[in-house]
Scaffold this motif. Structure first.
Motif, mmCIF file in Angstrom:
data_model
loop_
_atom_site.group_PDB
_atom_site.id
_atom_site.type_symbol
_atom_site.label_atom_id
_atom_site.label_comp_id
_atom_site.label_asym_id
_atom_site.label_seq_id
_atom_site.Cartn_x
_atom_site.Cartn_y
_atom_site.Cartn_z
ATOM 1 N N LYS A 16 0.838 -1.206 0.000
ATOM 2 C CA LYS A 16 0.000 0.000 0.000
ATOM 3 C C LYS A 16 0.874 1.259 0.000
ATOM 4 O O LYS A 16 0.582 2.238 -0.710
ATOM 5 N N GLU A 17 1.943 1.236 0.766
ATOM 6 C CA GLU A 17 2.841 2.396 0.817
ATOM 7 C C GLU A 17 3.478 2.660 -0.541
ATOM 8 O O GLU A 17 3.549 3.807 -1.009
ATOM 9 N N LEU A 18 3.922 1.580 -1.205
ATOM 10 C CA LEU A 18 4.527 1.728 -2.528
ATOM 11 C C LEU A 18 3.496 2.211 -3.548
ATOM 12 O O LEU A 18 3.788 3.073 -4.391
ATOM 13 N N ALA A 19 2.295 1.667 -3.474
ATOM 14 C CA ALA A 19 1.246 2.075 -4.405
ATOM 15 C C ALA A 19 0.884 3.537 -4.226
ATOM 16 O O ALA A 19 0.709 4.278 -5.203
ATOM 17 N N ASP A 20 0.749 3.977 -2.987
ATOM 18 C CA ASP A 20 0.419 5.387 -2.727
ATOM 19 C C ASP A 20 1.497 6.316 -3.271
ATOM 20 O O ASP A 20 1.195 7.407 -3.782
ATOM 21 N N ALA A 21 2.738 5.899 -3.172
ATOM 22 C CA ALA A 21 3.825 6.726 -3.701
ATOM 23 C C ALA A 21 3.656 6.927 -5.207
ATOM 24 O O ALA A 21 3.838 8.039 -5.722
ATOM 25 N N ALA A 22 3.287 5.859 -5.910
ATOM 26 C CA ALA A 22 3.086 5.963 -7.352
ATOM 27 C C ALA A 22 1.857 6.811 -7.681
ATOM 28 O O ALA A 22 1.898 7.670 -8.576
ATOM 29 N N LEU A 23 0.754 6.596 -6.981
ATOM 30 C CA LEU A 23 -0.481 7.343 -7.259
ATOM 31 C C LEU A 23 -0.286 8.828 -6.989
ATOM 32 O O LEU A 23 -0.747 9.683 -7.765
ATOM 33 N N ASN A 24 0.387 9.158 -5.892
ATOM 34 C CA ASN A 24 0.628 10.575 -5.559
ATOM 35 C C ASN A 24 1.530 11.234 -6.593
ATOM 36 O O ASN A 24 1.300 12.385 -6.994
ATOM 37 N N THR A 25 2.545 10.503 -7.037
ATOM 38 C CA THR A 25 3.442 11.055 -8.062
ATOM 39 C C THR A 25 2.690 11.301 -9.366
ATOM 40 O O THR A 25 2.847 12.360 -9.999
ATOM 41 N N ALA A 26 1.869 10.356 -9.757
ATOM 42 C CA ALA A 26 1.111 10.508 -10.997
ATOM 43 C C ALA A 26 0.192 11.714 -10.935
ATOM 44 O O ALA A 26 0.085 12.496 -11.904
ATOM 45 N N THR A 27 -0.483 11.878 -9.823
ATOM 46 C CA THR A 27 -1.400 13.022 -9.662
ATOM 47 C C THR A 27 -0.649 14.345 -9.722
ATOM 48 O O THR A 27 -1.093 15.307 -10.381
ATOM 49 N N LYS A 28 0.481 14.415 -9.055
ATOM 50 C CA LYS A 28 1.283 15.641 -9.054
ATOM 51 C C LYS A 28 1.781 15.999 -10.448
ATOM 52 O O LYS A 28 1.946 17.180 -10.779
ATOM 53 N N LEU A 29 2.017 14.978 -11.268
ATOM 54 C CA LEU A 29 2.536 15.220 -12.617
ATOM 55 C C LEU A 29 1.436 15.478 -13.640
ATOM 56 O O LEU A 29 1.717 15.629 -14.825
ATOM 57 N N GLY A 30 0.173 15.507 -13.176
ATOM 58 C CA GLY A 30 -0.912 15.906 -14.063
ATOM 59 C C GLY A 30 -1.802 14.785 -14.555
ATOM 60 O O GLY A 30 -2.653 15.018 -15.428
ATOM 61 N N ALA A 31 -1.653 13.578 -14.034
ATOM 62 C CA ALA A 31 -2.524 12.483 -14.459
ATOM 63 C C ALA A 31 -3.914 12.677 -13.859
ATOM 64 O O ALA A 31 -4.063 13.005 -12.678
ATOM 65 N N SER A 32 -4.939 12.472 -14.649
ATOM 66 C CA SER A 32 -6.317 12.545 -14.162
ATOM 67 C C SER A 32 -6.781 11.224 -13.560
ATOM 68 O O SER A 32 -7.770 11.168 -12.819
ATOM 69 N N TYR A 33 -6.064 10.155 -13.874
ATOM 70 C CA TYR A 33 -6.369 8.830 -13.328
ATOM 71 C C TYR A 33 -5.063 8.032 -13.305
ATOM 72 O O TYR A 33 -4.187 8.207 -14.163
ATOM 73 N N ALA A 34 -4.932 7.152 -12.314
ATOM 74 C CA ALA A 34 -3.778 6.257 -12.265
ATOM 75 C C ALA A 34 -4.162 4.979 -11.532
ATOM 76 O O ALA A 34 -4.983 4.998 -10.611
ATOM 77 N N ASP A 35 -3.578 3.874 -11.985
ATOM 78 C CA ASP A 35 -3.673 2.642 -11.204
ATOM 79 C C ASP A 35 -2.311 1.952 -11.176
ATOM 80 O O ASP A 35 -1.474 2.139 -12.055
ATOM 81 N N VAL A 36 -2.112 1.171 -10.136
ATOM 82 C CA VAL A 36 -0.838 0.523 -9.876
ATOM 83 C C VAL A 36 -1.097 -0.964 -9.643
ATOM 84 O O VAL A 36 -2.036 -1.331 -8.930
ATOM 85 N N ARG A 37 -0.282 -1.820 -10.251
ATOM 86 C CA ARG A 37 -0.344 -3.251 -9.977
ATOM 87 C C ARG A 37 1.030 -3.718 -9.499
ATOM 88 O O ARG A 37 2.024 -3.588 -10.217
ATOM 89 N N ILE A 38 1.079 -4.206 -8.279
ATOM 90 C CA ILE A 38 2.301 -4.788 -7.725
ATOM 91 C C ILE A 38 2.117 -6.297 -7.752
ATOM 92 O O ILE A 38 1.159 -6.817 -7.178
ATOM 93 N N GLY A 39 3.000 -7.002 -8.440
ATOM 94 C CA GLY A 39 2.788 -8.427 -8.634
ATOM 95 C C GLY A 39 3.979 -9.279 -8.273
ATOM 96 O O GLY A 39 5.139 -8.884 -8.467
#
Length: 543
Positions: free
Chosen positions: A42-65
């Motif tokens: 969850k911590e790693l996913a939040d880092a990616a989602l927050n970065t995407a939002t800051k860079l201007g993404a209107s939507y983001a999803d993350v898959r850790i596998g």
């Protein structure tokens, strides 16, 4: 770590000389070790989602596998190969400027995740210059923190390798003792540990298990060198190792092993040896029109090719034309509301929740909770298989929940759901069905097939063929294949056995896409009758 490493496996048999294994070779003990803690994911996913939002993404999803595979391959009384692989990483998908972007990394650090996310956003923005219309996503309500696990009793990865080898050696001995000349037997075991998070507010942890236990038995005629084979009748399943605990008690008229909750691999090997020898002296089929009685172990492949693939919306829209073709089941046929895909006996449905199936998951790979829906109702085409950015093209508001990626390093896209034929409503056994057939063939097991690029004209073989004369099995046939087109074939469906006979078959390695991906998908049915189908003789004539 190599993002996508394909390992060549020699002597696999059954045509699997190249098996798709994503990851690196590891020790067997690695397969039983725990993966990342859910809090860390969850911590790693939040880092990616927050970065995407800051860079201007209107939507983001993350898959850790974390993807684990074990393949055990034997021939006669020897082990030919054991392969254990593990693959770990993260894929991030974004929408920026109305356009998709994707990137992946196995650098599971804050810096590695930040770089991959920035790359995904940059890709989306660059591609937006060529985008004609913005991506339109069907809404999905965030699920919060949830989890789902394949309901298994025995984790196949935790069964000692020696026990697996002992089982396959018993299988091989059973076939050889019954007169087989050669046998290959295998175990294919898969565990997908998948974590999904999105800006919609979902944090989904899933643990998915699948296994398959195929074999190929060959009998050689020592007089003339001729040979015949019979593949195992096990089906790949979304189950644990308990599936292989069975000891068959029920037989059907062709002496094949029934499989539902468990599979008797040892007994099937014995029967396969006997039936392969019987095939050496079986009568060659006389071409002509026959009523076909198709066992679920055979019909699953016909469903897969003539229903599952042509009703994938991306194929219908032409997105797969370069690699895998298009579909005869075009949008205008669906919009008419009158296209007769099959007879009024035919009800075909998609299902992502059916217990024991290969495609069963709680949530798809874009966070949509899974379910089931109709594709063909009373013979009429009523729907397709579509995902979040496609359903608006059908004037629908909700994704069907059939998005999938075979690895963290692959972008998720629309894949086939479990597609199955609803059992008949009236009580009808296989014996009852056969009693009403004057001139027919009873076909068991999947064999070779050919189908055109629109999934319309086709030809299918099988494993076992039994002639039906005046309502009775009259002996084994050989060199059988049937030809038809999808609409003509399904409209010839006249009877379907009831739910007591319903069984699942399926494909463990269904390929699609460029770059190619594989998925696993099941298809269920009861034994089904099709009237007046053209049968050809496949025996090759020399000279």
């Amino acid at each position: 770590m190599d993002r996508r490493k394909f390992l060549q496996l020699s002597g696999a048999g059954l045509g699997f000389s190249m098996l798709p294994l994503s990851g690196i070779a590891v020790a067997e003990s690695k397969l039983t070790q725990s993966g990342l803690d859910v809090a860390v994911k969850k911590e790693l996913a939040d880092a990616a989602l927050n970065t995407a939002t800051k860079l201007g993404a209107s939507y983001a999803d993350v898959r850790i596998g974390r993807y684990l595979n074990q393949y055990v391959i034997t021939r006669e009384m020897k082990v030919q190969n054991v392969v254990n692989t593990e693959s770990i990483g993260m894929g991030v998908r974004v929408i920026a400027n109305g356009t998709w972007g994707f990137a992946a990394t196995n650098d599971m650090t804050s810096d590695g995740i930040a770089r991959a996310t920035a790359q995904a956003v940059a890709t989306a923005k660059a591609n937006s210059k060529q985008q004609k219309e913005p991506v339109e996503l069907a809404p999905v309500k965030g699920h919060g923190e949830v989890s789902w696990r394949t309901p298994i009793q025995k984790n196949a990865m935790q069964i000692p390798l020696a026990e697996k080898v002992d089982l396959l050696m018993e299988v091989n001995k059973s076939a050889l003792d019954a007169g087989a000349s050669f046998i290959n037997s295998m175990l294919y075991l898969v565990n997908e540990q998948k974590y999904f998070a999105s800006t919609d507010g979902s944090y989904i942890d899933q643990d998915v298990h699948r296994l398959w236990a195929p074999m190929q038995v060959t009998a050689v005629d020592k007089k003339d060198g001729g040979f015949r084979t019979r593949n195992g009748l096990s089906q790949p399943v979304g189950r644990g190792f308990e599936y292989l605990d069975g000891r068959a008690e029920d037989k059907i008229q062709s002496q094949t092993v029934l499989y539902r909750d468990s599979y008797d691999m040892v007994e099937d090997a014995r029967l396969a040896a006997e039936q392969a020898q019987e095939k050496l002296t079986a009568k060659s089929v006389t071409p002509g029109k026959y009523d076909l009685v198709l066992d679920p172990s055979h019909l699953w492949l016909t469903i897969h090719e003539s229903v599952g693939h042509p009703l994938e919306l991306d194929r219908v829209l032409g997105y797969e034309a370069n690699y895998a073709g298009t579909s005869f089941a075009t949008i205008d046929k669906w919009r008419s509301g009158k296209f007769q895909y099959g007879s009024d006996k035919v009800n075909l449905f998609a299902d992502k929740v059916q217990p024991g199936s290969l495609g069963a998951v709680g949530y798809d790979d874009e966070g949509v909770q899974t379910g089931n829906w109709d594709l063909v109702k009373d013979g009429v085409l009523v729907n397709y298989q579509a995902i979040r950015d496609q359903v608006h093209m059908l004037d629908q508001k909700e994704s069907h929940g059939c998005c999938y990626a075979d690895s963290w390093s692959s972008v998720q896209f629309q894949r086939m759901a479990n597609v199955s034929l609803l059992p008949g409503k009236e009580e009808l056994s296989v014996d009852d069905m056969i009693k009403d057939v004057e001139k027919g063939i009873y076909i068991v097991g999947a064999g070779s097939f050919s189908i055109d690029q629109q999934r319309y004209n086709f030809q299918f073989g099988g494993q076992l063929f039994y002639e039906i004369k005046e309502g009775k099995i009259a002996g084994m046939l050989e060199d059988v294949a049937y030809q038809s087109n999808t609409q003509e074939f399904w409209n010839s469906c006249s009877q379907i056995c009831d739910k007591r006979d319903y069984r699942l078959g399926g494909s463990f390695f269904d390929g699609k896409g460029q770059p190619g991906q594989v998925s696993a998908v099941s298809h269920g049915s009861s034994t089904t009758r099709f009237d007046g189908v053209n049968v050809i003789n496949t025996k090759r004539k020399l000279g």
